[in-house]
Each structure stands twice: as structure tokens, then as C-alpha cells.
Design a protein around this motif. Structure first.
Motif, PDB file in Angstrom:
ATOM      1  N   ILE A 143      36.476  78.733  32.351  1.00 32.00           N
ATOM      2  CA  ILE A 143      35.869  77.996  32.856  1.00 32.00           C
ATOM      3  C   ILE A 143      34.236  78.022  32.172  1.00 32.00           C
ATOM      4  O   ILE A 143      33.197  78.219  31.925  1.00 32.00           O
ATOM      5  CB  ILE A 143      35.574  78.577  34.610  1.00 32.00           C
ATOM      6  N   PHE A 144      34.868  76.239  31.096  1.00 29.94           N
ATOM      7  CA  PHE A 144      33.425  76.025  30.203  1.00 29.94           C
ATOM      8  C   PHE A 144      32.859  75.000  30.908  1.00 29.94           C
ATOM      9  O   PHE A 144      33.972  73.413  31.120  1.00 29.94           O
ATOM     10  CB  PHE A 144      35.001  75.834  28.862  1.00 29.94           C
ATOM     11  N   ASP A 145      32.054  74.514  30.660  1.00 31.49           N
ATOM     12  CA  ASP A 145      31.047  73.429  31.025  1.00 31.49           C
ATOM     13  C   ASP A 145      30.826  72.702  29.614  1.00 31.49           C
ATOM     14  O   ASP A 145      30.388  73.316  29.210  1.00 31.49           O
ATOM     15  CB  ASP A 145      30.387  73.326  31.796  1.00 31.49           C
ATOM     16  N   ALA A 146      31.833  71.881  29.027  1.00 28.56           N
ATOM     17  CA  ALA A 146      31.765  70.981  28.604  1.00 28.56           C
ATOM     18  C   ALA A 146      30.850  70.187  27.772  1.00 28.56           C
ATOM     19  O   ALA A 146      30.292  69.256  27.288  1.00 28.56           O
ATOM     20  CB  ALA A 146      32.703  70.168  28.294  1.00 28.56           C
ATOM     21  N   GLU A 147      29.208  69.875  29.212  1.00 24.86           N
ATOM     22  CA  GLU A 147      28.292  68.915  28.984  1.00 24.86           C
ATOM     23  C   GLU A 147      27.488  69.434  27.788  1.00 24.86           C
ATOM     24  O   GLU A 147      27.443  70.467  27.767  1.00 24.86           O
ATOM     25  CB  GLU A 147      27.621  68.940  29.966  1.00 24.86           C
ATOM     26  N   VAL A 177      35.842  84.191  33.550  1.00 23.93           N
ATOM     27  CA  VAL A 177      34.194  84.330  33.093  1.00 23.93           C
ATOM     28  C   VAL A 177      33.961  82.373  32.564  1.00 23.93           C
ATOM     29  O   VAL A 177      34.937  81.770  32.738  1.00 23.93           O
ATOM     30  CB  VAL A 177      34.800  84.740  31.290  1.00 23.93           C
ATOM     31  N   GLU A 178      32.615  82.730  32.657  1.00 25.58           N
ATOM     32  CA  GLU A 178      32.214  81.286  33.401  1.00 25.58           C
ATOM     33  C   GLU A 178      31.771  80.768  31.493  1.00 25.58           C
ATOM     34  O   GLU A 178      31.045  82.011  31.067  1.00 25.58           O
ATOM     35  CB  GLU A 178      31.298  81.010  33.735  1.00 25.58           C
ATOM     36  N   ALA A 179      31.288  79.661  30.807  1.00 21.34           N
ATOM     37  CA  ALA A 179      30.552  79.456  30.057  1.00 21.34           C
ATOM     38  C   ALA A 179      29.959  78.410  29.706  1.00 21.34           C
ATOM     39  O   ALA A 179      30.857  77.043  30.587  1.00 21.34           O
ATOM     40  CB  ALA A 179      31.119  80.136  28.476  1.00 21.34           C
ATOM     41  N   ASP A 180      28.515  78.163  29.621  1.00 14.71           N
ATOM     42  CA  ASP A 180      28.151  76.430  29.072  1.00 14.71           C
ATOM     43  C   ASP A 180      28.270  76.774  27.986  1.00 14.71           C
ATOM     44  O   ASP A 180      27.791  76.658  26.889  1.00 14.71           O
ATOM     45  CB  ASP A 180      27.265  77.152  29.711  1.00 14.71           C
ATOM     46  N   GLY A 181      28.839  75.007  27.188  1.00 13.22           N
ATOM     47  CA  GLY A 181      29.056  74.069  26.295  1.00 13.22           C
ATOM     48  C   GLY A 181      27.642  74.448  25.259  1.00 13.22           C
ATOM     49  O   GLY A 181      27.795  74.055  23.877  1.00 13.22           O
ATOM     50  N   THR A 182      26.468  75.339  26.448  1.00 11.03           N
ATOM     51  CA  THR A 182      25.459  74.686  25.105  1.00 11.03           C
ATOM     52  C   THR A 182      24.941  76.059  25.033  1.00 11.03           C
ATOM     53  O   THR A 182      24.323  76.194  23.798  1.00 11.03           O
ATOM     54  CB  THR A 182      24.515  74.213  26.126  1.00 11.03           C
ATOM     55  N   LEU A 224      27.999  76.623  44.532  1.00 10.27           N
ATOM     56  CA  LEU A 224      27.056  77.649  44.646  1.00 10.27           C
ATOM     57  C   LEU A 224      26.840  77.397  42.688  1.00 10.27           C
ATOM     58  O   LEU A 224      27.445  76.978  42.132  1.00 10.27           O
ATOM     59  CB  LEU A 224      27.633  79.146  44.469  1.00 10.27           C
ATOM     60  N   ALA A 225      25.502  77.934  42.149  1.00  8.44           N
ATOM     61  CA  ALA A 225      24.670  77.384  40.968  1.00  8.44           C
ATOM     62  C   ALA A 225      25.584  78.561  39.760  1.00  8.44           C
ATOM     63  O   ALA A 225      26.166  79.782  40.989  1.00  8.44           O
ATOM     64  CB  ALA A 225      23.577  77.188  41.324  1.00  8.44           C
ATOM     65  N   LYS A 226      26.096  78.769  38.741  1.00  4.39           N
ATOM     66  CA  LYS A 226      26.600  79.976  38.147  1.00  4.39           C
ATOM     67  C   LYS A 226      25.887  81.010  38.270  1.00  4.39           C
ATOM     68  O   LYS A 226      26.843  81.642  38.350  1.00  4.39           O
ATOM     69  CB  LYS A 226      26.343  78.761  36.234  1.00  4.39           C
ATOM     70  N   LYS A 227      25.055  80.917  37.746  1.00  3.64           N
ATOM     71  CA  LYS A 227      23.783  82.229  37.995  1.00  3.64           C
ATOM     72  C   LYS A 227      24.598  83.476  39.767  1.00  3.64           C
ATOM     73  O   LYS A 227      25.121  84.616  39.325  1.00  3.64           O
ATOM     74  CB  LYS A 227      22.739  82.161  37.739  1.00  3.64           C
ATOM     75  N   HIS A 228      24.491  82.501  40.276  1.00  2.00           N
ATOM     76  CA  HIS A 228      24.854  83.153  41.471  1.00  2.00           C
ATOM     77  C   HIS A 228      26.039  82.969  42.035  1.00  2.00           C
ATOM     78  O   HIS A 228      26.532  83.811  42.286  1.00  2.00           O
ATOM     79  CB  HIS A 228      24.296  81.846  42.660  1.00  2.00           C
ATOM     80  N   ARG A 229      27.593  82.506  41.039  1.00  2.00           N
ATOM     81  CA  ARG A 229      28.352  82.360  40.947  1.00  2.00           C
ATOM     82  C   ARG A 229      28.897  84.026  40.212  1.00  2.00           C
ATOM     83  O   ARG A 229      29.527  85.035  39.748  1.00  2.00           O
ATOM     84  CB  ARG A 229      30.073  81.536  40.731  1.00  2.00           C
ATOM     85  N   PRO A 274      21.092  83.536  19.177  1.00  2.00           N
ATOM     86  CA  PRO A 274      19.457  82.281  20.220  1.00  2.00           C
ATOM     87  C   PRO A 274      19.851  81.483  19.957  1.00  2.00           C
ATOM     88  O   PRO A 274      21.047  80.910  18.477  1.00  2.00           O
ATOM     89  CB  PRO A 274      18.776  83.319  18.910  1.00  2.00           C
ATOM     90  N   GLY A 275      20.248  80.049  20.599  1.00  2.00           N
ATOM     91  CA  GLY A 275      19.951  78.558  20.639  1.00  2.00           C
ATOM     92  C   GLY A 275      18.718  77.935  21.379  1.00  2.00           C
ATOM     93  O   GLY A 275      17.604  78.542  21.228  1.00  2.00           O
ATOM     94  N   LYS A 276      18.569  76.410  20.573  1.00  3.43           N
ATOM     95  CA  LYS A 276      18.148  75.970  20.770  1.00  3.43           C
ATOM     96  C   LYS A 276      18.061  75.218  22.873  1.00  3.43           C
ATOM     97  O   LYS A 276      17.200  74.451  22.959  1.00  3.43           O
ATOM     98  CB  LYS A 276      17.524  74.996  20.317  1.00  3.43           C
ATOM     99  N   ASP A 277      19.172  75.928  23.332  1.00  9.29           N
ATOM    100  CA  ASP A 277      19.843  75.277  24.462  1.00  9.29           C
ATOM    101  C   ASP A 277      18.463  75.928  25.424  1.00  9.29           C
ATOM    102  O   ASP A 277      17.841  76.993  25.448  1.00  9.29           O
ATOM    103  CB  ASP A 277      21.391  75.738  25.285  1.00  9.29           C
TER     104      ASP A 277
END
Length: 301
Positions: free
Chosen positions: A29-33, A88-93, A162-167, A189-192
């Protein structure tokens, strides 16, 4: 003895063997924002064969095409869309190490557990010893930062906002029966900026706890109560650090109306008993307390 089996009728509608359902080992599950296309492509390529990608993205959001043997679906909901054995969940940033991600995904699909813990906390000394699930529930090891979760467990979070962390953390520890710790951290490591849960997301967590608490066994109930209480305290501390007296007043009244036991525990467990002090002082935040709460929030990130 003769058995009355009927001869199979071969018709034009018979499904060829190659068209039978293929096992989907994983759903990403990919948050593409604000996602970086190159980074997303590397992550998608690390997925195992026949994996599914559910991208939270509008039709005009640019996304790399799925690698051969993987499928990509743009969507806005989870639920019935999830086909994989593990989620698996991932944030695009976030930025990923493709080799580590591939190793992680390979280990996940081979796991014999309801939930797989991964990320930096799994590299800490002793994190993977014993039963990682029971030790996390009892506070004997750090909570996982990220998880891969069996589809049936992940579904417990669907449609609750629910927020991603809670899920990723709360739901698996509440409902998984077994866990495995994998000492792989695929993140670079990133700037996100890490997502900061809003008061609304924390109250959604509180409402979820209210819904399921009567069905929880004692160790899961204690974990859930303490986890939700800590999230509420942290959310109140952010309002205090901002000096938001009106926000604190509304927050505390809402909490009292939702769960009196958590309202009482927030005063007892908050550092320096700051919630009790705020209640006595009509939620006005002194400069020393504001300074303390800013430092407290920084440590909790």
C-alpha cells in the motif's frame, strides 16, 4: 464399489490452467503523495513476483509503471482491494535502499508469523530474542517502527480512519498471534518530515479502542490502554507546546466524554503531571511548561 463420478464436460467455457488464480504473496500500500518517481520505481522493483501495488493516487498523479510480474492499481480505499497474503505500507516521501528492500520482502513472504517487525528498532540489541510479540506487549523491548502484516490482521484496521503508524503498530500488536523480528532497515536518511498524528487521528484511535476493548484479553487490554493513553498525552503535549489553551480545553473535554478511565490516566501518567496542572490552571500554559513540553515532544519523535 463403483463410484458415480460424472465425466468432466469439456466446454469452450472451461478455464485454461494458465488462467487459474495466481497467489499474490504481498500487497504494497503506497501513498504516492509527493513521491519521487525514481525512488518509487526502485521500491516497486524490489517486490516479489506477483506482488500487488495499491497506490493511493489520483489518475493524474505520475507513477512509474509496475515491473513485469507485478500489478498496480490506483485507489483511495483499502478493504476488498487487498489481495496479498501480507500487507506492507510505504510513504512515497521515504527513501529506500532497493537491495535491503528486496531482502526484506523476500524474508516477509517466507515468514511463518502473523506479523513481521522490521526497521531500525529491530537492529537494537536483544530486539529479536525470545518471543518479540509478547516482549513488545510487556514493554520488554522497543515497539516495532514498521511491520508487514498478514492480510486478515491488517483488515482489522479497514474503514476506521486510523493513521499509518496506528495501522502498522497498534493493530498488529492487538490482534496478531505470532511475530517475527527481521533486523533489516530498508530506509535511507532523507529530507522527509515524519508524519505527526493529528488530534483527530488520535481520537480515531481512542474510538477504535472503545469499540474493541471488551473483546481483549488482559495483556492486550493493558497494552492497548497504555498505548492509547501515551498517544493522547503526546497529542495534548503538542497543543501545550503551542500554548493553545482553547485547543487543550476542547481536547480534554472530548477525552473525558469518550473515555473517563483514559482521562484520569492521562493526568496520572503525563510527565510532570502536566495534564493535572493544566486542568487546575484553566489550561493556561506557563512559559517553563511550554519549554518543557517542546523538549518532551522532540524526544518522542
Amino acid at each position: 464399489m463403483a463410484f458415480g463420478f460424472r465425466k468432466k464436460n469439456k466446454t469452450a467455457n472451461e478455464t485454461p490452467a494458465e488462467e487459474t488464480a495466481v497467489r499474490v504473496p504481498m500487497t504494497l500500500i503506497f501513498d504516492a503523495e509527493n513521491a519521487d518517481a525514481e525512488n518509487a520505481a526502485a521500491l516497486f522493483s524490489a517486490l516479489p513476483e506477483n506482488a500487488q501495488i495499491l497506490a493511493f493516487a489520483d489518475e493524474d498523479t505520475p507513477l512509474p509503471p509496475p515491473p513485469e510480474g507485478r500489478t498496480l492499481l490506483r485507489c483511495r480505499t483499502r478493504g476488498a482491494q487487498v489481495k496479498g497474503d501480507f500487507v506492507v505500507e510505504a510513504d512515497g516521501t521515504q527513501r529506500f535502499d532497493a537491495e535491503k528492500a528486496e531482502a526484506l520482502f523476500g524474508a516477509v513472504v517466507a515468514a511463518q508469523a502473523d506479523v513481521v517487525f522490521f526497521g531500525a528498532n529491530e537492529q537494537k540489541r536483544g530486539a529479536g530474542t525470545g518471543d518479540p510479540l509478547q516482549r513488545a506487549l510487556c514493554g520488554e523491548r522497543p515497539l516495532p517502527l514498521h511491520t508487514a502484516v498478514l492480510k486478515s490482521v491488517a483488515a482489522k484496521a479497514d474503514s476506521f480512519g486510523l493513521a499509518k503508524k496506528h495501522r502498522e503498530v497498534f493493530i498488529p500488536l492487538l490482534f496478531a498471534e505470532s511475530a517475527q523480528s527481521i533486523p533489516v532497515d530498508p530506509f535511507l536518511p532523507g529530507k522527509d518530515t515524519p508524519h505527526e498524528e493529528t488530534s483527530e487521528e488520535v481520537f480515531a484511535l481512542c474510538a477504535y479502542f472503545n469499540k474493541v476493548k471488551s473483546s481483549l484479553v488482559p495483556d492486550r487490554y493493558r497494552f492497548a490502554f497504555n498505548y492509547v493513553c501515551d498517544e493522547l498525552i503526546r497529542s495534548a503535549a503538542k497543543l501545550g507546546a503551542a500554548g493553545d489553551a482553547n485547543g487543550l480545553t476542547e481536547f480534554d473535554a472530548r477525552l473525558k466524554g469518550m473515555n473517563m478511565a483514559l482521562w484520569v490516566a492521562a493526568a496520572e501518567k503525563s510527565p510532570l503531571s502536566f495534564m493535572r496542572k493544566l486542568r487546575k490552571n484553566n489550561y493556561n500554559v506557563s512559559f517553563p511548561l511550554k519549554t518543557f513540553l517542546k523538549a518532551y515532544i522532540a524526544r518522542k519523535r
